[in-house]
Design an enzyme around this catalytic site. Structure first.
Site, PDB file in Angstrom:
ATOM      1  N   ASP A   1      -2.559  -2.125   9.539  1.00 29.85           N
ATOM      2  CA  ASP A   1      -2.394  -2.110   8.525  1.00 29.85           C
ATOM      3  C   ASP A   1      -3.113  -2.922   7.454  1.00 29.85           C
ATOM      4  O   ASP A   1      -3.348  -3.217   6.858  1.00 29.85           O
ATOM      5  CB  ASP A   1      -0.724  -1.661   7.876  1.00 29.85           C
ATOM      6  CG  ASP A   1      -0.264  -0.144   7.927  1.00 29.85           C
ATOM      7  OD1 ASP A   1      -1.200   0.719   7.830  1.00 29.85           O
ATOM      8  OD2 ASP A   1       0.346  -0.021   8.046  1.00 29.85           O
TER       9      ASP A   1
ATOM     10  N   LYS B   1       0.710  -0.954  -0.065  1.00 31.46           N
ATOM     11  CA  LYS B   1      -0.013  -0.076   0.140  1.00 31.46           C
ATOM     12  C   LYS B   1       0.656   1.340  -0.402  1.00 31.46           C
ATOM     13  O   LYS B   1       2.060   1.125   0.101  1.00 31.46           O
ATOM     14  CB  LYS B   1      -1.345  -0.141   0.981  1.00 31.46           C
ATOM     15  CG  LYS B   1      -0.158  -0.100   2.943  1.00 31.46           C
ATOM     16  CD  LYS B   1       0.278   1.838   3.450  1.00 31.46           C
ATOM     17  CE  LYS B   1       1.381   1.775   4.797  1.00 31.46           C
ATOM     18  NZ  LYS B   1       1.339   2.240   4.424  1.00 31.46           N
TER      19      LYS B   1
HETATM   20  O1  C5P Z   1       0.033  -1.407  13.834  1.00 32.88           O
HETATM   21  P1  C5P Z   1       1.092  -1.257  13.852  1.00 32.88           P
HETATM   22  O2  C5P Z   1       1.680  -2.582  14.594  1.00 32.88           O
HETATM   23  O3  C5P Z   1       1.619  -1.568  12.221  1.00 32.88           O
HETATM   24  O4  C5P Z   1       1.958  -0.615  14.642  1.00 32.88           O
HETATM   25  C1  C5P Z   1       3.200  -0.133  14.728  1.00 32.88           C
HETATM   26  C2  C5P Z   1       3.778   0.678  15.672  1.00 32.88           C
HETATM   27  O5  C5P Z   1       3.719   2.227  14.804  1.00 32.88           O
HETATM   28  C3  C5P Z   1       2.732   0.918  17.226  1.00 32.88           C
HETATM   29  O6  C5P Z   1       3.266   0.383  18.314  1.00 32.88           O
HETATM   30  C4  C5P Z   1       3.076   2.294  17.585  1.00 32.88           C
HETATM   31  O7  C5P Z   1       3.907   2.995  17.831  1.00 32.88           O
HETATM   32  C5  C5P Z   1       3.402   3.141  15.389  1.00 32.88           C
HETATM   33  N1  C5P Z   1       1.846   3.390  15.939  1.00 32.88           N
HETATM   34  C6  C5P Z   1       0.905   4.850  16.033  1.00 32.88           C
HETATM   35  N2  C5P Z   1       0.258   4.691  15.790  1.00 32.88           N
HETATM   36  C7  C5P Z   1      -0.493   4.753  14.679  1.00 32.88           C
HETATM   37  C8  C5P Z   1      -0.084   3.498  13.999  1.00 32.88           C
HETATM   38  C9  C5P Z   1       1.226   2.931  14.437  1.00 32.88           C
HETATM   39  O8  C5P Z   1       1.974   5.758  16.855  1.00 32.88           O
HETATM   40  N3  C5P Z   1      -1.891   4.231  14.414  1.00 32.88           N
END
Ligand code: C5P
Length: 311
Positions: free
Chosen positions: A145, A18
């Site tokens: 995501d 993406k």
């Molecule tokens: O959700 P995901 O595992 O992809 O997120 C990885 C990291 O990215 C999270 O632990 C956080 O530190 C950061 N993140 C965030 N806010 C979001 C998505 C991700 O701070 N909306």
């Protein structure tokens, strides 16, 4: 559940990367995530995940980025498969074979894509009978995501990115991606974004009418002008060379350029497949970008395909 005699021996799922056309980052929430308003577009760079019954849980990786992907229990596709197994009461392990074409730690949701693909593949392999909504919920638990990797197309994301809503859009878009040799950690980029903003008050993020109008009319030039990413300054702060890549792509005629998600991949929108090819050649010749890829968008989300196209 189907009878054992009719269960498939292996299932392969193809899943796209993406790019975020717009990524507006709001305040950090109590759970550590940031409130987001984003527009996702699924682009035609694909990973393939093949699952098959096996004596033990195992994962093998192939493709240009194979050596950068963990093959232990932390692999997000393995986590996804095991989460679904637990949810539906399956006790037999599977082997996962991942062919990676999506850059690793590149801001293109490659790990999330593999998790989504593993969910769809195992759901099919086990004929688990999960409702789509339940699968989407499991996906959201695996990463912000992952639901979008299931749906594909173009969608608006809110919450921490996992809550999707449809976007009216038309047209085909031609992208060029400059892939950095060194990845960026998503949490590090969000932390840098917080640091750069210091204590400035941040409003709740909302989609821009400019991008919505551009997508509704399928106007690539207007989409190019409307590209925006609140994480871009943070990614450039951590990898200052990205500024040169962005400048070079725009100089060589891209309609717009942006750091993809948390970076460091830089995404350029072009007016046609021919312009995309020209931009690839110019970027490569300039030596400013390491690896350059092209892709068409939007494309479908994770889908079962007849068999692995690569073994
Ligand atoms: O959700 P995901 O595992 O992809 O997120 C990885 C990291 O990215 C999270 O632990 C956080 O530190 C950061 N993140 C965030 N806010 C979001 C998505 C991700 O701070 N909306």
């Amino acid at each position: 559940m189907t009878s054992a005699a009719t269960l498939p021996r292996s299932v392969t799922v193809r899943v796209p990367a993406k790019v975020n056309l717009e990524l507006r980052v709001g305040p950090r929430r109590a759970d550590g995530f940031h409130a987001l308003s984003t527009i996702y577009m699924a682009v035609g760079l694909f990973d393939e995940v093949t699952v098959a019954p096996s004596a033990e849980w195992e994962v093998t990786i192939s493709g240009p980025y194979a050596e950068q992907v963990p093959t232990d229990a932390t692999n997000l596709a393995v986590v996804a498969a095991r989460t679904l197994a637990e949810e539906v009461g399956v006790h037999e392990p599977v082997s996962l074979r991942i062919h990676k074409e999506i850059p690793v730690a590149g801001g293109m949701a490659g790990g999330s894509a593999d998790a989504a693909a593993a969910l769809v593949a195992c759901d099919h392999l086990w004929s688990s009978g999960m409702a789509r909504e339940e699968l989407v919920q499991l996906a959201a638990g695996l990463g912000s995501d992952v639901p979008f990797a299931l749906s594909g197309g173009i969608a608006m994301g809110s919450g921490r990115g996992e809550a999707l809503a449809p976007v009216l859009a038309r047209g085909t878009f031609h992208w060029v991606f400059a892939v950095s040799q060194t990845g960026l950690s998503t949490p590090a980029v969000y932390a840098e974004c917080d640091r750069l903003r210091s204590n400035a008050p941040i409003a709740a993020p909302e989609p821009s009418s400019q991008m919505m109008t551009a997508l509704r009319s399928g106007d690539a030039e207007a989409v190019g002008r409307a590209l925006s990413n609140d994480l871009q300054d943070a990614a450039v702060s951590l990898q200052p060379g990205l500024r040169d890549v962005l400048d070079a792509g725009l100089e060589f005629g891209a309609l717009g350029g942006i750091v993809s998600g948390s970076g460091p991949t830089v995404a350029f929108l072009t007016a046609s497949p021919e312009m995309a090819l020209d931009l690839c050649v110019s970027l490569t010749a300039s030596g400013v970008a390491g690896e350059v890829r092209r892709a068409k968008a939007p494309v479908h989300g994770a889908q079962v395909i007849p068999g692995p196209s690569r073994v």
